[in-house]
Scaffold this motif. Structure first.
Motif, mmCIF file in Angstrom:
data_model
loop_
_atom_site.group_PDB
_atom_site.id
_atom_site.type_symbol
_atom_site.label_atom_id
_atom_site.label_comp_id
_atom_site.label_asym_id
_atom_site.label_seq_id
_atom_site.Cartn_x
_atom_site.Cartn_y
_atom_site.Cartn_z
ATOM 1 N N ARG A 30 0.911 -1.123 0.107
ATOM 2 C CA ARG A 30 0.075 -0.033 -0.036
ATOM 3 C C ARG A 30 0.872 1.316 0.027
ATOM 4 N N VAL A 31 0.569 2.166 -0.956
ATOM 5 C CA VAL A 31 1.594 3.232 -1.028
ATOM 6 C C VAL A 31 0.861 4.618 -1.101
ATOM 7 N N GLN A 32 1.737 5.535 -0.637
ATOM 8 C CA GLN A 32 1.020 6.722 -0.646
ATOM 9 C C GLN A 32 1.019 7.865 -1.875
ATOM 10 N N ALA A 33 1.750 7.307 -2.809
ATOM 11 C CA ALA A 33 2.057 8.082 -4.162
ATOM 12 C C ALA A 33 2.358 7.062 -5.115
ATOM 13 N N LYS A 34 2.157 7.576 -6.596
ATOM 14 C CA LYS A 34 2.553 6.618 -7.503
ATOM 15 C C LYS A 34 3.946 6.537 -7.701
ATOM 16 N N TRP A 35 4.659 7.693 -7.574
ATOM 17 C CA TRP A 35 6.093 7.690 -7.902
ATOM 18 C C TRP A 35 6.560 8.846 -6.832
ATOM 19 N N PRO A 36 7.737 8.840 -6.432
ATOM 20 C CA PRO A 36 8.364 9.876 -5.417
ATOM 21 C C PRO A 36 8.559 11.063 -6.425
ATOM 22 N N GLY A 37 8.529 12.293 -5.789
ATOM 23 C CA GLY A 37 8.978 13.354 -6.531
ATOM 24 C C GLY A 37 10.490 13.749 -6.466
ATOM 25 N N PRO A 38 11.137 14.630 -6.732
ATOM 26 C CA PRO A 38 12.397 14.753 -6.743
ATOM 27 C C PRO A 38 13.140 14.756 -5.451
ATOM 28 N N GLY A 39 14.098 13.979 -4.881
ATOM 29 C CA GLY A 39 14.553 14.164 -3.533
ATOM 30 C C GLY A 39 13.482 13.486 -2.585
ATOM 31 N N LYS A 40 12.526 12.946 -2.789
ATOM 32 C CA LYS A 40 11.483 12.469 -1.989
ATOM 33 C C LYS A 40 11.161 10.821 -1.889
ATOM 34 N N LYS A 41 10.824 10.467 -0.977
ATOM 35 C CA LYS A 41 10.625 9.097 -0.861
ATOM 36 C C LYS A 41 8.942 8.714 -0.705
ATOM 37 N N ILE A 42 8.583 7.339 -0.946
ATOM 38 C CA ILE A 42 7.433 6.868 -0.583
ATOM 39 C C ILE A 42 7.223 6.174 0.666
ATOM 40 N N PHE A 43 6.364 6.551 1.497
ATOM 41 C CA PHE A 43 6.065 5.512 2.571
ATOM 42 C C PHE A 43 5.037 4.510 2.176
ATOM 43 N N CYS A 44 5.159 3.265 2.234
ATOM 44 C CA CYS A 44 4.414 2.222 2.109
ATOM 45 C C CYS A 44 4.262 1.129 3.150
ATOM 46 N N ILE A 45 3.307 0.203 3.156
ATOM 47 C CA ILE A 45 3.035 -0.796 3.882
ATOM 48 C C ILE A 45 2.908 -2.172 3.222
ATOM 49 N N SER A 46 3.618 -3.023 3.817
ATOM 50 C CA SER A 46 3.558 -4.380 3.505
ATOM 51 C C SER A 46 2.317 -5.232 3.710
ATOM 52 N N GLU A 47 1.490 -5.811 2.836
ATOM 53 C CA GLU A 47 0.418 -6.390 3.216
ATOM 54 C C GLU A 47 0.380 -7.738 2.751
ATOM 55 N N GLY A 48 1.597 -8.325 2.538
ATOM 56 C CA GLY A 48 1.754 -9.993 2.442
ATOM 57 C C GLY A 48 2.152 -10.099 0.805
ATOM 58 N N PHE A 49 1.709 -11.592 0.443
ATOM 59 C CA PHE A 49 1.935 -11.866 -0.949
ATOM 60 C C PHE A 49 0.540 -12.432 -1.334
ATOM 61 N N LEU A 50 0.533 -12.642 -2.762
ATOM 62 C CA LEU A 50 -0.352 -13.445 -3.413
ATOM 63 C C LEU A 50 0.129 -13.807 -4.785
ATOM 64 N N THR A 51 -0.682 -14.642 -5.335
ATOM 65 C CA THR A 51 -0.117 -15.233 -6.728
ATOM 66 C C THR A 51 -0.713 -14.511 -7.950
ATOM 67 N N LYS A 52 -0.474 -14.749 -8.882
ATOM 68 C CA LYS A 52 -0.725 -13.920 -10.154
ATOM 69 C C LYS A 52 -2.425 -14.448 -10.332
ATOM 70 N N GLU A 53 -2.812 -15.511 -9.956
ATOM 71 C CA GLU A 53 -4.261 -15.694 -10.242
ATOM 72 C C GLU A 53 -5.086 -14.975 -9.231
ATOM 73 N N GLU A 54 -4.533 -14.413 -7.971
ATOM 74 C CA GLU A 54 -5.385 -13.481 -7.190
ATOM 75 C C GLU A 54 -5.220 -11.988 -7.473
ATOM 76 N N LEU A 55 -4.443 -11.470 -8.536
ATOM 77 C CA LEU A 55 -4.294 -10.219 -8.686
ATOM 78 C C LEU A 55 -5.844 -9.683 -9.153
ATOM 79 N N PRO A 56 -6.072 -8.498 -8.894
ATOM 80 C CA PRO A 56 -7.501 -7.884 -8.971
ATOM 81 C C PRO A 56 -7.794 -7.920 -10.761
ATOM 82 N N GLU A 57 -9.036 -8.118 -11.109
ATOM 83 C CA GLU A 57 -9.450 -8.245 -12.198
ATOM 84 C C GLU A 57 -9.388 -6.979 -13.158
#
Length: 71
Positions: A30-57
Motif C-alpha cells: 500500500r503506497v501513498q503516491a505513484k512515484w516519488p518526487g525529486p528528492g522524496k521517498k514514498i511511505f509504504c506498508i507491506s500487506e503480504g503476498f499473493l499469486t498471479k491468479e489472485e491479482l485484481p481483475e
C-alpha cells in the motif's frame, strides 16, 4: 517479471503496488503516491503476498517490467 499499480479506496494509501518477486508471486504494498518526487521517498506498508491468479481483475493504472530487484 512486472509490477502493477492499482487505485485503492484508502485515503491515506490511495495506491496498491503488486511487485513480482518470483515468477507468479507478488509482494503487496500500500503506497501513498505513484512515484516519488525529486528528492522524496514514498511511505509504504507491506500487506503480504499473493499469486498471479489472485491479482485484481480490473486493469492496472500502470504496468512496468522489472529490470532489477534487490532486498
Amino acid at each position: 517479471m512486472y509490477w502493477y499499480l492499482y487505485k485503492s479506496d484508502d485515503s491515506k494509501f490511495p495506491y496498491t503496488i503488486f511487485l513480482e518477486e518470483k515468477p507468479g508471486l507478488f509482494l503487496i504494498l500500500r503506497v501513498q503516491a505513484k512515484w516519488p518526487g525529486p528528492g522524496k521517498k514514498i511511505f509504504c506498508i507491506s500487506e503480504g503476498f499473493l499469486t498471479k491468479e489472485e491479482l485484481p481483475e480490473e486493469q492496472p493504472l500502470e504496468t512496468c517490467p522489472l529490470i532489477l530487484a534487490k532486498r
